[in-house]
Design an enzyme around this catalytic site. Structure first.
Site, PDB file in Angstrom:
ATOM      1  N   ARG A 150     -50.784 -19.200  49.807  1.00 27.88           N
ATOM      2  CA  ARG A 150     -51.550 -18.143  49.141  1.00 27.88           C
ATOM      3  C   ARG A 150     -52.796 -17.841  49.965  1.00 27.88           C
ATOM      4  O   ARG A 150     -53.418 -18.737  50.529  1.00 27.88           O
ATOM      5  CB  ARG A 150     -51.972 -18.572  47.733  1.00 27.88           C
ATOM      6  CG  ARG A 150     -50.860 -18.503  46.687  1.00 27.88           C
ATOM      7  CD  ARG A 150     -50.459 -17.077  46.309  1.00 27.88           C
ATOM      8  NE  ARG A 150     -49.424 -17.053  45.287  1.00 27.88           N
ATOM      9  CZ  ARG A 150     -48.107 -17.053  45.534  1.00 27.88           C
ATOM     10  NH1 ARG A 150     -47.657 -17.073  46.772  1.00 27.88           N
ATOM     11  NH2 ARG A 150     -47.243 -17.016  44.538  1.00 27.88           N
TER      12      ARG A 150
ATOM     13  N   GLU B  31     -54.434  -8.492  48.681  1.00 20.87           N
ATOM     14  CA  GLU B  31     -53.206  -7.806  49.119  1.00 20.87           C
ATOM     15  C   GLU B  31     -53.003  -6.543  48.286  1.00 20.87           C
ATOM     16  O   GLU B  31     -53.362  -6.541  47.111  1.00 20.87           O
ATOM     17  CB  GLU B  31     -52.004  -8.744  48.953  1.00 20.87           C
ATOM     18  CG  GLU B  31     -52.142 -10.003  49.817  1.00 20.87           C
ATOM     19  CD  GLU B  31     -51.036 -11.028  49.547  1.00 20.87           C
ATOM     20  OE1 GLU B  31     -50.174 -10.773  48.677  1.00 20.87           O
ATOM     21  OE2 GLU B  31     -51.034 -12.075  50.199  1.00 20.87           O
TER      22      GLU B  31
ATOM     23  N   HIS C 238     -46.601 -10.544  53.134  1.00 21.94           N
ATOM     24  CA  HIS C 238     -46.156 -11.400  52.018  1.00 21.94           C
ATOM     25  C   HIS C 238     -44.637 -11.254  51.783  1.00 21.94           C
ATOM     26  O   HIS C 238     -44.209 -10.821  50.719  1.00 21.94           O
ATOM     27  CB  HIS C 238     -46.940 -11.090  50.734  1.00 21.94           C
ATOM     28  CG  HIS C 238     -46.959 -12.247  49.779  1.00 21.94           C
ATOM     29  ND1 HIS C 238     -48.032 -12.536  48.970  1.00 21.94           N
ATOM     30  CD2 HIS C 238     -46.022 -13.208  49.493  1.00 21.94           C
ATOM     31  CE1 HIS C 238     -47.756 -13.595  48.234  1.00 21.94           C
ATOM     32  NE2 HIS C 238     -46.532 -14.031  48.537  1.00 21.94           N
TER      33      HIS C 238
HETATM   34  P1  NAP Z   1     -44.277 -27.515  45.311  1.00 22.76           P
HETATM   35  O1  NAP Z   1     -42.896 -28.077  45.472  1.00 22.76           O
HETATM   36  O2  NAP Z   1     -44.960 -27.653  44.000  1.00 22.76           O
HETATM   37  O3  NAP Z   1     -45.175 -28.166  46.453  1.00 22.76           O
HETATM   38  C1  NAP Z   1     -46.542 -28.097  46.508  1.00 22.76           C
HETATM   39  C2  NAP Z   1     -47.054 -29.397  47.094  1.00 22.76           C
HETATM   40  O4  NAP Z   1     -48.459 -29.279  47.228  1.00 22.76           O
HETATM   41  C3  NAP Z   1     -46.763 -30.614  46.207  1.00 22.76           C
HETATM   42  O5  NAP Z   1     -46.240 -31.656  47.005  1.00 22.76           O
HETATM   43  C4  NAP Z   1     -48.135 -30.967  45.648  1.00 22.76           C
HETATM   44  O6  NAP Z   1     -48.352 -32.342  45.469  1.00 22.76           O
HETATM   45  C5  NAP Z   1     -49.047 -30.485  46.755  1.00 22.76           C
HETATM   46  N1  NAP Z   1     -50.394 -30.245  46.248  1.00 22.76           N
HETATM   47  C6  NAP Z   1     -50.759 -29.637  45.102  1.00 22.76           C
HETATM   48  N2  NAP Z   1     -52.091 -29.611  45.004  1.00 22.76           N
HETATM   49  C7  NAP Z   1     -52.568 -30.237  46.103  1.00 22.76           C
HETATM   50  C8  NAP Z   1     -53.859 -30.544  46.555  1.00 22.76           C
HETATM   51  N3  NAP Z   1     -54.948 -30.216  45.851  1.00 22.76           N
HETATM   52  N4  NAP Z   1     -53.980 -31.192  47.726  1.00 22.76           N
HETATM   53  C9  NAP Z   1     -52.901 -31.556  48.435  1.00 22.76           C
HETATM   54  N5  NAP Z   1     -51.645 -31.305  48.050  1.00 22.76           N
HETATM   55  C10 NAP Z   1     -51.474 -30.644  46.895  1.00 22.76           C
HETATM   56  O7  NAP Z   1     -44.298 -25.980  45.660  1.00 22.76           O
HETATM   57  P2  NAP Z   1     -43.368 -25.177  46.687  1.00 22.76           P
HETATM   58  O8  NAP Z   1     -42.168 -24.687  45.972  1.00 22.76           O
HETATM   59  O9  NAP Z   1     -43.218 -25.980  47.918  1.00 22.76           O
HETATM   60  O10 NAP Z   1     -44.326 -23.908  46.939  1.00 22.76           O
HETATM   61  C11 NAP Z   1     -45.610 -24.089  47.506  1.00 22.76           C
HETATM   62  C12 NAP Z   1     -46.420 -22.816  47.411  1.00 22.76           C
HETATM   63  O11 NAP Z   1     -45.935 -21.864  48.350  1.00 22.76           O
HETATM   64  C13 NAP Z   1     -46.330 -22.066  46.078  1.00 22.76           C
HETATM   65  O12 NAP Z   1     -47.232 -22.585  45.117  1.00 22.76           O
HETATM   66  C14 NAP Z   1     -46.646 -20.637  46.447  1.00 22.76           C
HETATM   67  O13 NAP Z   1     -48.015 -20.367  46.269  1.00 22.76           O
HETATM   68  C15 NAP Z   1     -46.301 -20.568  47.915  1.00 22.76           C
HETATM   69  N6  NAP Z   1     -45.172 -19.660  48.166  1.00 22.76           N
HETATM   70  C16 NAP Z   1     -45.374 -18.534  48.890  1.00 22.76           C
HETATM   71  C17 NAP Z   1     -44.329 -17.669  49.152  1.00 22.76           C
HETATM   72  C18 NAP Z   1     -44.514 -16.437  49.977  1.00 22.76           C
HETATM   73  O14 NAP Z   1     -43.876 -15.435  49.694  1.00 22.76           O
HETATM   74  N7  NAP Z   1     -45.329 -16.478  51.004  1.00 22.76           N
HETATM   75  C19 NAP Z   1     -43.049 -17.953  48.646  1.00 22.76           C
HETATM   76  C20 NAP Z   1     -42.873 -19.114  47.917  1.00 22.76           C
HETATM   77  C21 NAP Z   1     -43.944 -19.963  47.679  1.00 22.76           C
HETATM   78  P3  NAP Z   1     -47.952 -33.157  44.156  1.00 22.76           P
HETATM   79  O15 NAP Z   1     -46.589 -33.684  44.448  1.00 22.76           O
HETATM   80  O16 NAP Z   1     -48.983 -34.203  44.060  1.00 22.76           O
HETATM   81  O17 NAP Z   1     -47.985 -32.174  43.020  1.00 22.76           O
END
Ligand code: NAP
Length: 321
Positions: free
Chosen positions: A237, A266, A285
Site C-alpha cells: 500500500r 491514487e 496499482h
Molecule cells: P498477509 O498474508 O496477511 O501477510 C501480511 C504479513 O505482514 C503477515 O505475515 C503479517 O504478520 C505481516 N505484518 C503485519 N503487520 C506487520 C507489522 N506491523 N510489521 C511487520 N510485519 C507485519 O497478507 P497478503 O495476502 O500477503 O497481502 C499483503 C498486503 O499486500 C495486503 O494487505 C495488501 O495491502 C497488499 N496487496 C496489494 C495488492 C496490489 O494490487 N498491489 C494486491 C494484493 C495485496 P503476522 O503473521 O504477524 O500477522
C-alpha cells in the site's frame, strides 16, 4: 434483501445474488468512484455491500448502514474499512485473500526485474531512436543471482515472492511482526530485524498490510540505511512509503532504484515528481490485475456476501471468531 455494489463489475458475477431473489443495485459509472452522497444514500438501504479499496467505509458510512450485515471488500487489504467500528456494530467484513497471491507476487517480480535492469529507461532509448553503438557499461543494471532479497511482511504474497526469488538464485532475509520459524526451515530463509533487513538487502520488497502505525515505515531514515546499490519495491500500500523521501533518495542516488505499484494518493497524475526519475519504475496499482484473478476475487466477494445473508459462515472473514 438489498445489496449495493460500489463499482461496475461484470453482470455474471451477480447472478448468484439475483438467483436468491436479492435486489442488486450497482454504481455504473466506469470513470468515477461512487460519490460520497450516493454511497451514503444506497448504504442506508442495503443489507450487503460489495466494495473496493477506493471506497472509504468509515464510521459515517457504517452508521448510515442501519440494515448492513456484511461488507464484501474485493481486495485482500482492508485498510479502507473501519473494521473495528464494523465489528462493534456486528457487521461482518470479508476480504479476498489467497486468490490474488500469485498474480500479486508476479507483479512484485515484474517491478523488481524492471527496476534492477532499468526497463523503462532502456526501452525509451530504443523507442526514441537513441540506441547507439554497443558499449560495455551502457544500459547496465543489477544482478538478481546471488543477491539478497529482503521481504518486509512474510505473509501469503511474501512467501510467493520468496519462491520466485529462489528460482532466480537469490538469498532471502525477512522481517515480520511474528517470527515464522517453520517457514524459515521449509523455505531455507533467514529472519532478521527490520533495520538489518534494510541494511543487508540488495532488494527490499514491502508486503505488509497498511495500518496508521506503519504510515511511512520507509522514510528518509530507512532509505539511508539501505545500500547505495539497493532497490526498493512496494506492491502493498502506498502509505507505507514517504514518497518525498523516496524522491530525494533516488535523485541523490542514495539507493539504486525503486518500483511502486501503489501510491499515497491514487490515481497518480502524470506530473508526479517520481515519474521524472530514470531510476523509478511505476505501475498503476495492477498487483492482482489478471482476468482470472480479478474474476475469482469478484466471485469470492459475492460468495462471502451471499453466505452471510443466507445465515451461513462467510468463506473469508477478516476476523475469524
Ligand atoms: P498477509 O498474508 O496477511 O501477510 C501480511 C504479513 O505482514 C503477515 O505475515 C503479517 O504478520 C505481516 N505484518 C503485519 N503487520 C506487520 C507489522 N506491523 N510489521 C511487520 N510485519 C507485519 O497478507 P497478503 O495476502 O500477503 O497481502 C499483503 C498486503 O499486500 C495486503 O494487505 C495488501 O495491502 C497488499 N496487496 C496489494 C495488492 C496490489 O494490487 N498491489 C494486491 C494484493 C495485496 P503476522 O503473521 O504477524 O500477522
Amino acid at each position: 434483501m438489498k445489496i449495493y455494489v460500489t463499482r461496475k463489475i461484470p453482470d455474471e458475477l451477480l447472478i448468484p445474488l439475483q438467483d436468491k431473489g436479492f435486489e442488486v443495485t450497482m454504481w455504473n459509472e466506469e470513470e468515477i468512484v461512487v460519490p460520497r452522497e450516493e454511497l451514503l444514500k444506497n448504504v442506508s438501504e442495503a443489507d450487503g455491500l460489495l466494495c473496493m479499496l477506493t471506497d472509504t467505509i468509515d464510521k459515517e458510512i457504517l452508521e448510515a448502514g442501519k440494515n448492513l450485515k456484511v461488507i464484501g471488500n474485493i481486495a485482500v487489504g482492508f485498510n479502507n474499512i473501519d473494521v473495528e467500528e464494523a465489528r462493534k456494530r456486528g457487521i461482518i467484513v470479508t476480504n479476498t485473500p489467497d486468490v490474488l497471491t500469485e498474480a500479486t507476487a508476479d507483479t512484485t517480480f515484474l517491478l523488481l526485474l524492471s527496476a534492477a535492469r532499468n526497463y523503462t529507461e532502456s526501452t525509451q532509448i530504443l523507442r526514441q531512436g537513441n540506441w547507439g553503438p554497443w558499449s560495455l557499461l551502457q544500459m547496465t543494471g543489477q544482478d538478481l543471482n546471488k543477491s539478497t532479497l529482503g521481504i518486509i511482511g512474510l505473509g501469503r504474497i511474501g512467501e510467493a515472492v520468496v519462491r520466485r526469488a529462489q528460482g532466480f538464485g537469490m538469498n532471502i532475509l525477512y522481517y515480520n511482526r511474528s517470527r515464522k520459524e517453520h517457514i524459515e526451515k521449509e523455505l531455507n530463509i533467514n529472519y532478521d530485524s527490520f533495520e538489518n533487513v534494510l541494511k543487508k538487502s540488495d532488494f527490499v520488497c514491502l508486503l505488509v498490510p497498511y495500518s496508521p502505525q506503519l504510515h511511512h515505515m520507509i522514510g528518509s531514515r530507512e532509505l539511508k540505511m539501505m545500500k547505495e546499490t539497493a532497490v526498493l519495491i512496494n506492491t502493498a500500500r502506498g502509505g507505507l512509503v514517504d514518497e518525498e523521501a523516496l524522491y530525494n533518495a533516488l535523485k541523490n542516488k542514495e539507493i539504486y532504484a525503486a518500483g511502486l505499484d501503489v501510491f499515497e494518493r491514487e490515481p497518480v497524475s502524470k506530473d508526479h515528481p517520481l515519474l521524472n526519475l530514470s531510476n523509478f519504475e511505476a505501475l498503476p496499482h495492477i498487483g492482482s490485475a489478471t482476468v482470472n484473478t480479478r474474476m475469482t476475487m469478484g466471485k469470492l466477494a459475492v460468495k462471502n456476501v451471499l453466505n452471510v445473508l443466507v445465515g451461513e459462515k462467510p468463506a473469508t472473514p477478516v476476523w475469524k471468531d
